[in-house]
Design a protein around this motif. Structure first.
Motif, PDB file in Angstrom:
ATOM      1  N   MET A 161      -5.129  -2.325   2.753  1.00 21.03           N
ATOM      2  CA  MET A 161      -5.954  -1.780   2.956  1.00 21.03           C
ATOM      3  C   MET A 161      -5.976  -0.095   1.812  1.00 21.03           C
ATOM      4  O   MET A 161      -6.402   0.106   1.517  1.00 21.03           O
ATOM      5  N   GLN A 162      -3.843   0.038   1.849  1.00 20.81           N
ATOM      6  CA  GLN A 162      -3.846   0.678   1.084  1.00 20.81           C
ATOM      7  C   GLN A 162      -4.102   1.204  -0.596  1.00 20.81           C
ATOM      8  O   GLN A 162      -4.512   2.706  -0.916  1.00 20.81           O
ATOM      9  N   ARG A 163      -4.577  -0.361  -0.744  1.00 18.49           N
ATOM     10  CA  ARG A 163      -4.776  -0.231  -2.582  1.00 18.49           C
ATOM     11  C   ARG A 163      -6.394   0.570  -2.444  1.00 18.49           C
ATOM     12  O   ARG A 163      -6.915   1.119  -3.581  1.00 18.49           O
TER      13      ARG A 163
ATOM     14  N   HIS B 104     -16.481   8.128   4.062  1.00 18.75           N
ATOM     15  CA  HIS B 104     -15.896   7.752   3.867  1.00 18.75           C
ATOM     16  C   HIS B 104     -14.202   6.942   3.500  1.00 18.75           C
ATOM     17  O   HIS B 104     -13.698   6.502   4.052  1.00 18.75           O
ATOM     18  N   TYR B 105     -13.885   7.974   2.310  1.00 22.31           N
ATOM     19  CA  TYR B 105     -12.840   8.171   1.676  1.00 22.31           C
ATOM     20  C   TYR B 105     -12.157   8.416   2.706  1.00 22.31           C
ATOM     21  O   TYR B 105     -10.447   7.346   3.201  1.00 22.31           O
TER      22      TYR B 105
ATOM     23  N   ARG C  26      -7.232   7.657   6.596  1.00 26.41           N
ATOM     24  CA  ARG C  26      -6.557   7.677   7.831  1.00 26.41           C
ATOM     25  C   ARG C  26      -6.366   6.159   8.914  1.00 26.41           C
ATOM     26  O   ARG C  26      -5.316   6.477   9.423  1.00 26.41           O
ATOM     27  N   GLN C  27      -7.587   5.309   8.680  1.00 20.31           N
ATOM     28  CA  GLN C  27      -7.320   3.485   9.004  1.00 20.31           C
ATOM     29  C   GLN C  27      -5.991   3.667   8.524  1.00 20.31           C
ATOM     30  O   GLN C  27      -5.194   2.833   9.359  1.00 20.31           O
TER      31      GLN C  27
ATOM     32  N   GLU D 285      -0.556   7.003   2.237  1.00 21.92           N
ATOM     33  CA  GLU D 285      -1.849   7.386   0.828  1.00 21.92           C
ATOM     34  C   GLU D 285      -1.910   8.476   1.489  1.00 21.92           C
ATOM     35  O   GLU D 285      -2.311   9.330  -0.011  1.00 21.92           O
ATOM     36  N   THR D 286      -1.683   9.543   1.894  1.00 22.91           N
ATOM     37  CA  THR D 286      -2.546  10.771   2.317  1.00 22.91           C
ATOM     38  C   THR D 286      -1.310  12.030   1.894  1.00 22.91           C
ATOM     39  O   THR D 286      -1.683  12.915   1.215  1.00 22.91           O
TER      40      THR D 286
END
Lengths: 145, 252
Positions: A1-3, A127-128, A133-134, A139-140
């Motif tokens: 997901m992070q990818r 979307h991003y 967040r999901q 990632e953030t």
């Protein structure tokens, strides 16, 4: 997901929607401010919606007060520059040039394009951020506390 | 009648911190207000938000003396008894208070003059990253009122703003520095009453570093900035690195 999140972000840069200023904002995210970029982005879209509305109304009236339009656009360009909204910024610059040239037709055309770019960016960023967040904070949040 | 010796605030620094007379230290500001130092400690330590927003030039300043001033002035009539009860403070507590006061005083006061909300949010966050807080003014008039009210160590001045732009504001500030009065500003339309009623205790003799934040267009060129009295400029968009270099150069 992070990818997936990383790929989406990369494409936003590659396609020119965002520039390096967006990365500056990401640098400001940390554990204490994990959603900073999303918050700035939200403020930007709220504020720019207001500006778009003002410009829309001014153009609808038919009277081309180029000075006033230029002032609105100055604000718009400023905000867009600050968050790295590259394509929107480009349209702002074009619009201002038409203002200075007193070219009403050019203003209208450019404004139409600007709204398109603005709307596209908004959707892409929404979307991003949603995916980010999901995917989780890894990632953030860039900076460990 | 109070028997304490007032301490004058000069450039935000307590002039005589070692007043170990066993009495409560009272800080006097020029407009006649007396401030109990315990209030000072509370207000400066408890400021939750990094900056106070100026609204129409009448907003509250992040200066501890003026904040406490306005509250103590209101209670000064009936406040004598309250102050007298502070006279038996131990000398150790005074030293601690003085130390806290000095620490708070040694934090540089930075003023950001900017009207764009997004720019403000980004700049504040960057400054926070660099370990600083900032006061905010939204136009040149608010900036002048802020500078009149407090001693700042650095001003970041947006060039294009409504009401009074950054170039004009800087010219007026330099005129104030040279002449010691705000006549030029009053002539330009800045509210006389506000300027005269809320003057800072002692004007700093040092030149206030004013850094332009410019979009680098023709109207906002570096030449224009220097010509109007700015010391340097940062071209937008503002980045962490640009701010860092600016602080390194202008804050000591």
């Amino acid at each position: 997901m992070q990818r997936q999140v990383a790929l989406i972000k990369q494409s936003l840069f590659d396609q020119g929607y965002l520039d390096e200023q967006f990365m500056e904002l990401e640098e400001l995210q940390d554990d204490a401010n994990p959603n900073f970029v999303e918050e700035v982005s939200a403020l930007y879209f709220k504020d720019s919606a207001r500006l778009i509305n003002n410009i829309d109304q001014a153009l609808e009236r038919g009277s081309f007060d180029f000075n006033r339009l230029d002032n609105y656009m100055h604000q718009f360009k400023g905000s867009s520059t600050s968050i790295g909204a590259s394509k929107v910024k480009t349209e702002c610059t074009k619009f201002r040039e038409y203002c200075r040239a007193g070219n009403a037709e050019g203003c209208l055309r450019t404004f139409h394009q600007l709204k398109k770019e603005h709307s596209t960016l908004r959707k892409k960023l929404e979307h991003y951020f949603q995916l980010a967040r999901q995917a989780g904070p890894k990632e953030t949040a860039r900076r460990p506390k | 009648m109070l028997t304490t010796s007032p301490i004058k605030l000069i450039n935000g620094f307590v002039a005589d911190p070692s007043n170990n007379t066993g009495q409560s230290e009272i800080v006097q500001v020029e407009n006649g207000g007396y401030v109990d130092e315990t209030k000072l400690e509370t207000s400066s330590g408890h400021c939750p938000e990094s900056a106070h927003q100026y609204e129409n030039g009448n907003g509250r300043c992040f200066s501890k003396e003026s904040e406490s001033c306005s509250s103590s002035q209101a209670s000064s009539e009936g406040g004598t008894l309250e102050m007298e009860s502070e006279l038996t403070v131990s000398s150790q507590r005074e030293e601690e208070k003085a130390e806290t006061n000095l620490k708070e005083s040694s934090k540089p006061k930075i003023l950001l003059v900017e009207d764009n909300k997004i720019n403000i949010m980004v700049a504040k966050s960057m400054m926070k990253q660099l370990g600083h807080t900032m006061d905010i003014a939204n136009n040149g008039v608010e900036a002048i009122n802020a500078i009149n009210r407090s001693s700042y160590d650095l001003v970041l001045m947006d060039v294009c703003m409504p009401v009074l732009d950054g170039l004009k504001a800087t010219r007026l500030i330099r005129s104030y520095e040279e002449s010691g009065n705000w006549n030029a500003a009053i002539e330009a339309g800045v509210d006389k009453e506000i300027l005269e009623n809320e003057q800072v205790c002692v004007r700093s003799t040092n030149r206030l570093p004013i850094i332009a934040m410019t979009a680098n267009t023709l109207a906002e060129s570096s030449e224009e900035c220097y010509a109007n009295g700015m010391d340097s400029f940062i071209s937008k968009p503002v980045t962490l690195q640009k701010l860092r270099e600016c602080l390194q150069q202008y804050l000591h």
